[in-house]
Each structure stands twice: as structure tokens, then as C-alpha cells.
Design a protein around this motif. Sequence first.
Motif, PDB file in Angstrom:
ATOM      1  N   THR A 112      67.066 -10.060  33.041  1.00 38.96           N
ATOM      2  CA  THR A 112      65.873  -9.530  32.381  1.00 38.96           C
ATOM      3  C   THR A 112      65.296  -8.372  33.190  1.00 38.96           C
ATOM      4  OG1 THR A 112      65.313 -11.657  31.378  1.00 38.96           O
ATOM      5  CG2 THR A 112      63.522 -10.076  31.637  1.00 38.96           C
ATOM      6  N   VAL A 113      64.951  -7.277  32.509  1.00 40.74           N
ATOM      7  CA  VAL A 113      64.329  -6.113  33.143  1.00 40.74           C
ATOM      8  C   VAL A 113      62.998  -5.823  32.447  1.00 40.74           C
ATOM      9  CG1 VAL A 113      64.523  -3.649  33.643  1.00 40.74           C
ATOM     10  CG2 VAL A 113      66.536  -5.115  33.820  1.00 40.74           C
ATOM     11  N   GLN A 114      61.929  -5.691  33.249  1.00 43.88           N
ATOM     12  CA  GLN A 114      60.610  -5.354  32.719  1.00 43.88           C
ATOM     13  C   GLN A 114      60.118  -4.095  33.429  1.00 43.88           C
ATOM     14  OE1 GLN A 114      57.249  -5.689  34.366  1.00 43.88           O
ATOM     15  NE2 GLN A 114      56.633  -4.548  32.540  1.00 43.88           N
ATOM     16  N   THR A 115      59.551  -3.149  32.647  1.00 46.79           N
ATOM     17  CA  THR A 115      59.112  -1.864  33.190  1.00 46.79           C
ATOM     18  C   THR A 115      57.697  -1.547  32.733  1.00 46.79           C
ATOM     19  OG1 THR A 115      61.365  -0.979  33.267  1.00 46.79           O
ATOM     20  CG2 THR A 115      59.571   0.614  33.255  1.00 46.79           C
ATOM     21  N   SER A 116      56.879  -1.057  33.661  1.00 47.39           N
ATOM     22  CA  SER A 116      55.572  -0.504  33.317  1.00 47.39           C
ATOM     23  C   SER A 116      55.456   0.874  33.950  1.00 47.39           C
ATOM     24  CB  SER A 116      54.435  -1.416  33.786  1.00 47.39           C
ATOM     25  OG  SER A 116      54.540  -1.664  35.176  1.00 47.39           O
ATOM     26  N   SER A 117      54.595   1.724  33.393  1.00 41.87           N
ATOM     27  CA  SER A 117      54.537   3.111  33.873  1.00 41.87           C
ATOM     28  C   SER A 117      53.131   3.663  33.805  1.00 41.87           C
ATOM     29  CB  SER A 117      55.475   3.999  33.052  1.00 41.87           C
ATOM     30  OG  SER A 117      55.057   4.040  31.692  1.00 41.87           O
ATOM     31  N   LEU A 118      52.873   4.637  34.673  1.00 38.72           N
ATOM     32  CA  LEU A 118      51.632   5.412  34.674  1.00 38.72           C
ATOM     33  C   LEU A 118      52.035   6.880  34.684  1.00 38.72           C
ATOM     34  CD1 LEU A 118      48.517   5.260  34.865  1.00 38.72           C
ATOM     35  CD2 LEU A 118      48.771   5.390  37.347  1.00 38.72           C
ATOM     36  N   MET A 119      51.615   7.627  33.645  1.00 35.38           N
ATOM     37  CA  MET A 119      52.066   9.015  33.503  1.00 35.38           C
ATOM     38  C   MET A 119      50.920   9.954  33.159  1.00 35.38           C
ATOM     39  SD  MET A 119      55.773   9.197  31.698  1.00 35.38           S
ATOM     40  CE  MET A 119      57.083   8.039  32.052  1.00 35.38           C
ATOM     41  N   LEU A 120      51.104  11.224  33.541  1.00 29.71           N
ATOM     42  CA  LEU A 120      50.228  12.313  33.127  1.00 29.71           C
ATOM     43  C   LEU A 120      51.029  13.199  32.178  1.00 29.71           C
ATOM     44  CD1 LEU A 120      47.521  13.798  33.391  1.00 29.71           C
ATOM     45  CD2 LEU A 120      48.535  15.112  35.272  1.00 29.71           C
ATOM     46  N   ASN A 121      50.512  13.385  30.958  1.00 29.95           N
ATOM     47  CA  ASN A 121      51.224  14.106  29.912  1.00 29.95           C
ATOM     48  C   ASN A 121      50.473  15.378  29.525  1.00 29.95           C
ATOM     49  OD1 ASN A 121      53.177  11.744  29.124  1.00 29.95           O
ATOM     50  ND2 ASN A 121      51.130  10.852  29.120  1.00 29.95           N
ATOM     51  N   ALA A 122      51.215  16.440  29.287  1.00 28.79           N
ATOM     52  CA  ALA A 122      50.664  17.682  28.746  1.00 28.79           C
ATOM     53  C   ALA A 122      51.145  17.812  27.309  1.00 28.79           C
ATOM     54  CB  ALA A 122      51.117  18.881  29.573  1.00 28.79           C
ATOM     55  N   LEU A 123      50.197  17.894  26.370  1.00 28.80           N
ATOM     56  CA  LEU A 123      50.515  17.944  24.937  1.00 28.80           C
ATOM     57  C   LEU A 123      50.119  19.297  24.367  1.00 28.80           C
ATOM     58  CD1 LEU A 123      49.091  14.436  23.937  1.00 28.80           C
ATOM     59  CD2 LEU A 123      51.371  14.980  24.830  1.00 28.80           C
ATOM     60  N   VAL A 124      51.035  19.914  23.641  1.00 27.76           N
ATOM     61  CA  VAL A 124      50.776  21.202  22.986  1.00 27.76           C
ATOM     62  C   VAL A 124      50.587  20.955  21.498  1.00 27.76           C
ATOM     63  CG1 VAL A 124      51.660  23.503  22.478  1.00 27.76           C
ATOM     64  CG2 VAL A 124      52.120  22.452  24.706  1.00 27.76           C
ATOM     65  N   LYS A 125      49.409  21.293  20.980  1.00 29.61           N
ATOM     66  CA  LYS A 125      49.082  21.101  19.557  1.00 29.61           C
ATOM     67  C   LYS A 125      49.639  22.281  18.762  1.00 29.61           C
ATOM     68  CE  LYS A 125      44.898  20.469  21.158  1.00 29.61           C
ATOM     69  NZ  LYS A 125      43.437  20.231  21.279  1.00 29.61           N
ATOM     70  N   LEU A 126      50.649  22.018  17.940  1.00 27.34           N
ATOM     71  CA  LEU A 126      51.402  23.099  17.307  1.00 27.34           C
ATOM     72  C   LEU A 126      50.587  23.848  16.260  1.00 27.34           C
ATOM     73  CD1 LEU A 126      54.870  21.330  16.941  1.00 27.34           C
ATOM     74  CD2 LEU A 126      54.063  22.834  18.779  1.00 27.34           C
TER      75      LEU A 126
END
Length: 241
Positions: A112-126
Motif C-alpha cells: 500500500t502506498v499513500q501520498t499527501s502533498s503541499l504545493m504552490l500553483n501559478a494559474l493563468v486565466k485564459l
Amino acid sequence: MKKVCSVAVGLALLGAANAHAADLATPVYVKAGVGYVNFTDQRAEATRGMNPVPDIMTTDFTDTQAVALGVGYSVTDSIDLEATYQYNLASKSNAMSWTQGGALEAGHYNVTVQTSSLMLNALVKLNSLTNEAKTIRPYVGLGVGVAAHRISDLETVGTYYDYRVNDKANYSLAGRATLGAVYDISEKVSLDLSYSLAHYGVAKGDKIWHEVGGTSQGPVETPMAFDVLNHEALFSLRYNF
């Protein structure tokens, strides 16, 4: 005449106050979502000191679900910055086949593999790039951050050799590419649908021991490791302040 002038001045002041309040409006939103995660099949290796040929485990992981929380800030009309925490529920490999020393063994492993993450995302509004106001607003984004992995519940079935793991977390760099769209349900609430290709780095077992007939042979040279690459679909609700 004086009354008309007074009303006009009052309306002008009220309009200026409203405009000033709009300028002070905080371009911040929070979001919460649930999603579906497809864990791509991977190949794991573990090398023993006396054997130059690594043991190879070919995986078949089950799909799983995810929950996510985030906070976003509109830097400009075109760009949002978004910090997200995502918890992917455990995914289990079914009948992970095992090649030992170049020969396919009859037994298999389950893990069994369990993953959690903390990310900073840059979003471009098209739509903002074309200066068009649309009901559905598509966006693309890239994210970077860190992921935490746990490998646990290792089960050996019909094998002579045995690998041991504990569920101590290991950490790796993570990245994500996202394509999504936002739909305004009301002035304050929006629906956010997205697809992401997320690479969470390598999940590694900790203190894996190779045993023969129940007798410890010492630690393997390299632990069991999986390259965690997921396809993810996320359904979220935004609250716009």
C-alpha cells in the motif's frame, strides 16, 4: 435647486465610496474539493548486496480518491497564485509480480502506498488574455512543492524471499500540470473542475530487510521504491471573498 444639488452631491459621494470599497475588496478565495486518482503502474526495484541483478516488482495499483484544500490570491486579472494541500487515500497494488535475479517467481507481493502533498500553483486565466468575460473561465497551471509518502501493509504471497517495510514517511519534490475551468454559481461561490498530471517523486520503503527462510540476511542495498505519477480529476467549490 439646493435640494437637487445636495442629492447629486450625495449620490456622487456614495458612488465614490462604493468604488473605493470595490478597490479595497480582497482578491482572495478558498477552495475545498474531492477527486479521483489514477495511480499509473510502476516498476519497483530492490538490490541485495551479494546479487548484482536487482529484484524487480511490477505493480498494478488500484485507483483511489483524494481530498484537497486550498487558498488562492488573484495577483492580476490574468494570474492567480494558489497554495494547496492534497491527501490521496492509500492505493494498493494487487498481485505485484516479482522477478528475482532475472527469473520470474511464482509468488507475488501486495503493498500500500499513500501520498499527501503541499504545493504552490501559478494559474493563468485564459479568457482574461482575450479580454472576454465568459460564464465558463478556463485556466492552465503549473505547481511545485513537496510530497510525503508512506509504504505499508506489505504482504508476501507464495514467495521464498521476504521484504519488510515500516510506514515511516519519506519526502520528495513534487510537480503538477493542470487544466481546468471555473464556473460562477453565484457572486461568492464558484465551481472549479480540473484535470492534473501530478508527479509526486519517489516513494521509498524504510529499513527493508531481505530474509531467507526466516533468517535475516541484512538490509538490501537499495530499498523498494515507486515513482508516483498520477492522473487526477478534481471537483472543487471556491468561496470568493
